[in-house]
Design an enzyme around this catalytic site. Structure first.
Site, PDB file in Angstrom:
ATOM      1  CB  SER A 283      27.134  17.750  23.077  1.00 32.95           C
ATOM      2  OG  SER A 283      26.483  18.730  22.351  1.00 32.95           O
TER       3      SER A 283
ATOM      4  CG  MET B 167      27.879  22.259  14.722  1.00 34.99           C
ATOM      5  SD  MET B 167      26.275  21.437  14.655  1.00 34.99           S
ATOM      6  CE  MET B 167      26.673  19.984  13.671  1.00 34.99           C
ATOM      7  CB  SER B 168      29.679  25.311  20.297  1.00 36.54           C
ATOM      8  OG  SER B 168      30.673  24.390  20.713  1.00 36.54           O
TER       9      SER B 168
ATOM     10  CE1 TYR C  77      21.948  23.396  17.343  1.00 31.50           C
ATOM     11  CE2 TYR C  77      24.293  23.709  16.973  1.00 31.50           C
ATOM     12  CZ  TYR C  77      23.255  23.149  17.693  1.00 31.50           C
ATOM     13  OH  TYR C  77      23.531  22.361  18.777  1.00 31.50           O
ATOM     14  CD  GLU C  78      20.313  26.366  20.827  1.00 28.91           C
ATOM     15  OE1 GLU C  78      19.458  26.199  21.698  1.00 28.91           O
ATOM     16  OE2 GLU C  78      21.490  26.692  21.082  1.00 28.91           O
TER      17      GLU C  78
ATOM     18  CB  ALA D 283      30.734  17.066  21.448  1.00 28.94           C
TER      19      ALA D 283
ATOM     20  CG  HIS E 299      23.287  21.383  25.092  1.00 26.48           C
ATOM     21  ND1 HIS E 299      24.363  22.228  25.072  1.00 26.48           N
ATOM     22  CD2 HIS E 299      23.477  20.504  24.106  1.00 26.48           C
ATOM     23  CE1 HIS E 299      25.182  21.853  24.095  1.00 26.48           C
ATOM     24  NE2 HIS E 299      24.653  20.814  23.499  1.00 26.48           N
TER      25      HIS E 299
ATOM     26  CG  HIS F  16      24.617  25.488  19.863  1.00 24.10           C
ATOM     27  ND1 HIS F  16      23.904  24.999  20.928  1.00 24.10           N
ATOM     28  CD2 HIS F  16      25.835  24.897  19.915  1.00 24.10           C
ATOM     29  CE1 HIS F  16      24.651  24.135  21.599  1.00 24.10           C
ATOM     30  NE2 HIS F  16      25.826  24.062  21.020  1.00 24.10           N
TER      31      HIS F  16
ATOM     32  CG  HIS G  19      22.732  15.170  18.926  1.00 24.66           C
ATOM     33  ND1 HIS G  19      23.847  15.967  19.109  1.00 24.66           N
ATOM     34  CD2 HIS G  19      21.962  15.346  20.012  1.00 24.66           C
ATOM     35  CE1 HIS G  19      23.741  16.600  20.268  1.00 24.66           C
ATOM     36  NE2 HIS G  19      22.610  16.236  20.845  1.00 24.66           N
TER      37      HIS G  19
ATOM     38  CG  ASN H 138      31.845  12.623  15.109  1.00 22.94           C
ATOM     39  OD1 ASN H 138      31.520  13.359  16.048  1.00 22.94           O
ATOM     40  ND2 ASN H 138      31.976  13.060  13.873  1.00 22.94           N
TER      41      ASN H 138
HETATM   42  N1  HPA Z   1      30.792  17.990  13.043  1.00 17.35           N
HETATM   43  C1  HPA Z   1      30.325  19.087  13.640  1.00 17.35           C
HETATM   44  N2  HPA Z   1      30.037  19.150  14.925  1.00 17.35           N
HETATM   45  C2  HPA Z   1      30.260  18.053  15.663  1.00 17.35           C
HETATM   46  C3  HPA Z   1      30.739  16.869  15.111  1.00 17.35           C
HETATM   47  C4  HPA Z   1      31.036  16.837  13.717  1.00 17.35           C
HETATM   48  O1  HPA Z   1      31.481  15.821  13.142  1.00 17.35           O
HETATM   49  N3  HPA Z   1      30.830  15.962  16.110  1.00 17.35           N
HETATM   50  C5  HPA Z   1      30.416  16.584  17.238  1.00 17.35           C
HETATM   51  N4  HPA Z   1      30.063  17.853  16.973  1.00 17.35           N
END
Ligand code: HPA
Length: 271
Positions: A28, A209-210, A83-84, A111, A59, A81, A245, A233
């Site tokens: 991302s 998540m990847s 989750y998709e 990310a 993406h 992913h 996001h 973050n």
């Molecule tokens: N959690 C999960 N996935 C992420 C995060 C997060 O805080 N930041 C960027 N991808």
């Protein structure tokens, strides 16, 4: 014929004299690096037989083959992913296809959220190991013995030579590259503060998540793997802000430039 073989055959038919040896997966907010690829051959995923298509905002969903940092690379601009709604075994296809067209090494980027106040947004973390917290494994199902073993060793999932060389290049650029454990959470929700506390206790340093399923598939087919997280973050509950996001993409932009420069310099250092 298997889906990944169809994909690889199609890619070979388009590649001409190109011989990418290093695959790169851009996470991302990191897609811009593919725009620096010279003499690019750009193939949307939906044109590649056997490939799924990516839907996540931020993406792009295309493979870019060309030269970057004096190396021939195959760059996935956008990834898949769980989750998709993608079936776990579908995640085998891109990595196996990239291996079949000649990529022996893969550099994964993502990310991620940080579990440490002192590794804030804009930081970069070299992944030294991972925790698969999803209970999902992309190798579930019949094993293809021609590709790799039924019970894959993951003692050194992240290649020590690649890691050392990336660290050396980062040091030469005065980039503080953290080292840490990445935890794969299924998403698509961000975590709760209680989950973030739990992940820290479990030994994780960053969460995302990847990446983990790609590492597993790549190791299984014999590729060397390195992975770098761009910290967008602090984990939920650590900063007082809620997570979005968009925010992770905005913050990702800051670290993305640095990570892009690091990747190009690292490629230049490879013979
Ligand atoms: N959690 C999960 N996935 C992420 C995060 C997060 O805080 N930041 C960027 N991808």
């Amino acid at each position: 014929m298997k889906a990944y073989q169809l994909s690889a055959d199609y890619l070979r038919s388009k590649m001409g004299q190109r011989k990418p040896e290093i695959a790169i997966i851009l996470g991302s907010g990191l897609g811009a690096l593919a725009d620096s690829i010279e003499d690019p051959l750009t193939i949307p995923y939906y044109d590649i037989p056997g490939f799924p298509s990516s839907t996540v905002h931020g993406h792009k969903g295309q493979l870019v083959i060309g030269r970057l940092g004096n190396q021939e690379v195959a760059c996935m601009q956008g990834r898949f992913h769980i989750y998709e709604g993608i079936e776990p075994e579908v995640l085998q296809i891109p990595l196996r296809a990239l291996k079949l067209i000649g990529c022996e090494r893969v550099l994964l980027t993502n990310a991620a959220g940080s579990l440490h106040q002192e590794m804030g947004p804009g930081s970069l973390m070299l992944i030294e190991d991972h925790i698969n917290f999803t209970g999902i494994n992309p190798l579930t199902g019949m094993n293809d013995d021609a590709i790799g073993p039924r019970f894959q060793d993951l003692t050194q999932a992240y290649d020590i030579n690649m890691r050392n060389s990336i660290q050396e290049v980062a040091a030469s650029m005065d980039i503080h590259l953290h080292n840490g454990v990445y935890l794969w959470a299924i998403g698509p929700t961000f975590e709760t503060p209680a989950e973030i506390n739990m992940f820290r206790i479990l030994g994780a340093d960053a969460v995302g998540m990847s990446t983990v399923p790609e590492t597993i598939v790549a190791r299984h087919c014999g590729m060397q793997v390195a992975a770098i997280s761009s910290i967008t973050n602090l984990g939920a509950g650590m900063s007082g802000n809620s997570l979005s996001h968009e925010e992770t993409l905005d913050e990702g932009q800051k670290a993305a430039q640095l990570l892009g420069d690091l990747i190009v310099k690292w490629l230049e250092s490879q013979v």
